[in-house]
Design an enzyme around this catalytic site. Structure first.
Site, short mmCIF file in Angstrom:
data_model
loop_
_atom_site.label_atom_id
_atom_site.label_comp_id
_atom_site.label_asym_id
_atom_site.label_seq_id
_atom_site.Cartn_x
_atom_site.Cartn_y
_atom_site.Cartn_z
N LYS A 38 -35.92 7.36 82.58
CA LYS A 38 -37.25 6.95 82.09
C LYS A 38 -38.25 7.21 83.20
O LYS A 38 -38.07 6.75 84.32
CB LYS A 38 -37.26 5.47 81.69
CG LYS A 38 -38.62 5.02 81.14
CD LYS A 38 -38.59 3.65 80.47
CE LYS A 38 -38.58 2.54 81.50
NZ LYS A 38 -38.90 1.22 80.86
N ARG A 81 -37.63 -2.99 74.66
CA ARG A 81 -36.55 -3.56 75.48
C ARG A 81 -37.00 -4.82 76.21
O ARG A 81 -36.20 -5.72 76.45
CB ARG A 81 -35.96 -2.52 76.41
CG ARG A 81 -36.84 -2.07 77.54
CD ARG A 81 -36.49 -2.81 78.80
NE ARG A 81 -36.65 -1.95 79.95
CZ ARG A 81 -37.50 -2.19 80.94
NH1 ARG A 81 -38.30 -3.24 80.90
NH2 ARG A 81 -37.55 -1.37 81.97
N ASP A 128 -53.03 -16.69 75.45
CA ASP A 128 -53.50 -15.65 76.36
C ASP A 128 -54.82 -16.11 76.95
O ASP A 128 -55.59 -16.79 76.26
CB ASP A 128 -53.70 -14.32 75.60
CG ASP A 128 -53.83 -13.13 76.55
OD1 ASP A 128 -52.95 -12.25 76.54
OD2 ASP A 128 -54.83 -13.07 77.31
N VAL A 129 -55.07 -15.79 78.23
CA VAL A 129 -56.37 -16.16 78.83
C VAL A 129 -57.50 -15.52 78.02
O VAL A 129 -58.60 -16.07 77.94
CB VAL A 129 -56.49 -15.72 80.31
CG1 VAL A 129 -55.64 -16.62 81.20
CG2 VAL A 129 -56.09 -14.26 80.49
N GLY A 184 -43.08 -11.20 83.59
CA GLY A 184 -44.27 -10.54 84.11
C GLY A 184 -44.18 -10.03 85.53
O GLY A 184 -44.70 -8.96 85.85
N ALA A 185 -43.53 -10.77 86.42
CA ALA A 185 -43.57 -10.43 87.84
C ALA A 185 -42.52 -9.37 88.16
O ALA A 185 -41.33 -9.65 88.12
CB ALA A 185 -43.33 -11.68 88.69
N ASP A 186 -42.97 -8.17 88.43
CA ASP A 186 -42.02 -7.09 88.69
C ASP A 186 -42.35 -6.32 89.96
O ASP A 186 -41.94 -5.19 90.13
CB ASP A 186 -41.98 -6.14 87.50
CG ASP A 186 -43.31 -5.43 87.32
OD1 ASP A 186 -44.30 -5.86 87.94
OD2 ASP A 186 -43.36 -4.45 86.56
N SER A 256 -36.67 -11.52 84.67
CA SER A 256 -36.46 -10.16 84.17
C SER A 256 -37.20 -9.16 85.02
O SER A 256 -38.38 -9.33 85.32
CB SER A 256 -36.99 -10.07 82.73
OG SER A 256 -37.06 -8.72 82.32
#
Lengths: 285, 285
Positions: A38, A81, A128-129, A184-186, A256
């Site tokens: 990917k 995914r 959502d904000v 979210g944190a990646d 994740s």
């Protein structure tokens, strides 16, 4: 499951930095007779210019002779995914009597998580904000909209899909029985949960190497609050190789980071649905 | 040159093994405002099944926003850049009065090297263990065909593009003034030159990390015959950052492993030729 059992393999993803604008990732995987890469972006400022954050392609090749079998849109595969991983973690690690799920962040991947919960028969509340965005997605999918962030963050099951600029869960904020899938944190400097809170609850991740270097776990590991032995792997739990939730009052958190093997599985599912790759193994949840 | 000057960057290529049939490589690079990945195979047994050894795609994206700009055939890009690297090394490192070039191996990449020499105005003699194939390519391109391997291997400039199963240059075989571009050996157990012969001559490579782990240099380094300080970098020579050939009688050898930055440069050249990416920097030889 196939990865947990050692049948599928995945070299570490490679980052090509183009900061401050964003970065590219080359994510290879090998499984079920196919090899995949990917090529995908993360350009967080893109939406301000009317462009998607995530773009690129997924290339699927036959592992017996190298022939290219399929080219898929990387944004679509990534959203599917990510939504699937969030929901799988919630179903595996959430308490048995968990009610509706809350999704915090109604962007592309938050929308995918909400859509997946709904497809699995679980009602969803969105926050959502950008309340206009939350309303739009809630209406489109048939979800509810939370009036306050607290309403979402206190749900039995919470999925967070934010840019990771703000800590949603300070120390002591999760209550007994809750599960949170932190999507979210990646990357460096991003987090949705305080390290002390992550250390206080029962922590799981998708891949130790990735999560301890680029996920929520980074700071907790750096601060000595968590080690590899403290963190379960979702794949091991799903495959029955390791225990999951220990009881109804345990708090569980899933970090994740996103795995190439998940992209490969989604690519197979998409191609099976089109009958383009007959004879591939089917994975039953 | 851009890589030697630190303007272009290139993370290590990632191998996805599918042995014994072959392997896949994900090769990223970043330069001139673009990011690229080449997803490319090496399946040496494919020709027996009527399939190419090398297949895949090159994806070129805008590094300012991640948008995909071009998709190119990986086999075409690989052949063009392998031919270009062989000829560039020969022109930079060969002796000033060198005559015709010999190309040993008339497969896809050998054909590309011969075609590039001819396009640069140098006559070419071809040799292949498959004499029918050599005759076919020689006729097609307007090259000569060598009657014996020795005729090719003794030329002023030699380019070897074989599967690397046979050592073409045992110790003491190269004569003063010769240059050889070794293009074929790109993996474990492959070599076109004896380690002692590589150590006897003046050695260059395209990238130390790659060449000392997957090229001709591996065995010479393992045997303690060569170290990093003994081996020049072609990019440094081209950029004027390091010396090249020291005199007419020196013997030079170039170990090519193939670089993603070369693929990126070829992609730019192809796209410039089509005016698809106007405004890109042009690289003059």
């Amino acid at each position: 499951m196939a990865y947990a059992r050692g049948e599928w393999t995945m070299p570490p993803k490679v980052y090509v930095p183009a900061y401050p604008a964003g970065d590219f990732r080359a994510m290879p995987a090998l499984g079920a007779g196919h090899a995949m890469v990917k090529w995908v972006t993360s350009f967080p400022g893109n939406p301000l210019q009317g462009l998607p954050t995530v773009m690129g392609l997924v290339l699927v090749s036959d592992a017996s002779n190298g022939a290219l079998r399929a080219v898929l849109d990387a944004a679509a595969v990534t959203a599917l995914r990510t939504g699937a991983a969030a929901v799988l973690a919630a179903e595996e690690l959430g308490s048995a009597g968990a009610g509706r799920a809350a999704v915090v962040g109604a962007g592309v991947n938050g929308r995918a998580a909400a859509r997946t919960f709904l497809a699995r028969g679980r009602s969803v509340v969105l926050w959502d904000v950008n309340q206009e965005r939350a309303r739009h997605v809630a209406t489109e999918l048939g979800a509810e909209q939370a009036e306050f962030a607290e309403e979402a963050l206190s749900a039995d099951i919470v999925v967070t899909v934010t840019p990771g600029h703000e800590v949603l869960f300070p120390e002591g904020s999760l209550r007994p029985g809750q599960h949170v899938s932190l999507m979210g944190a990646d990357g460096p400097g991003k987090s949705e949960i305080a390290p002390a809170e992550l250390a206080r609850v029962r922590a799981f991740c998708d891949d130790w190497e990735q999560a301890s270097h680029g996920g929520e776990l980074v700071r907790a590991v750096e601060q000595g609050l968590l080690g590899q032995e403290d963190v379960g792997l979702l794949g091991d739990v799903v495959a029955g190789l390791a225990p999951g939730r220990a009881g109804d009052s345990e708090i569980t958190a899933f970090d994740s980071t996103g795995l190439a093997i998940q992209d490969l599985a989604i690519a197979f599912a998409a191609l099976e649905a089109k009958d383009d790759l007959p004879g591939l193994p089917r994975f039953e949840l």
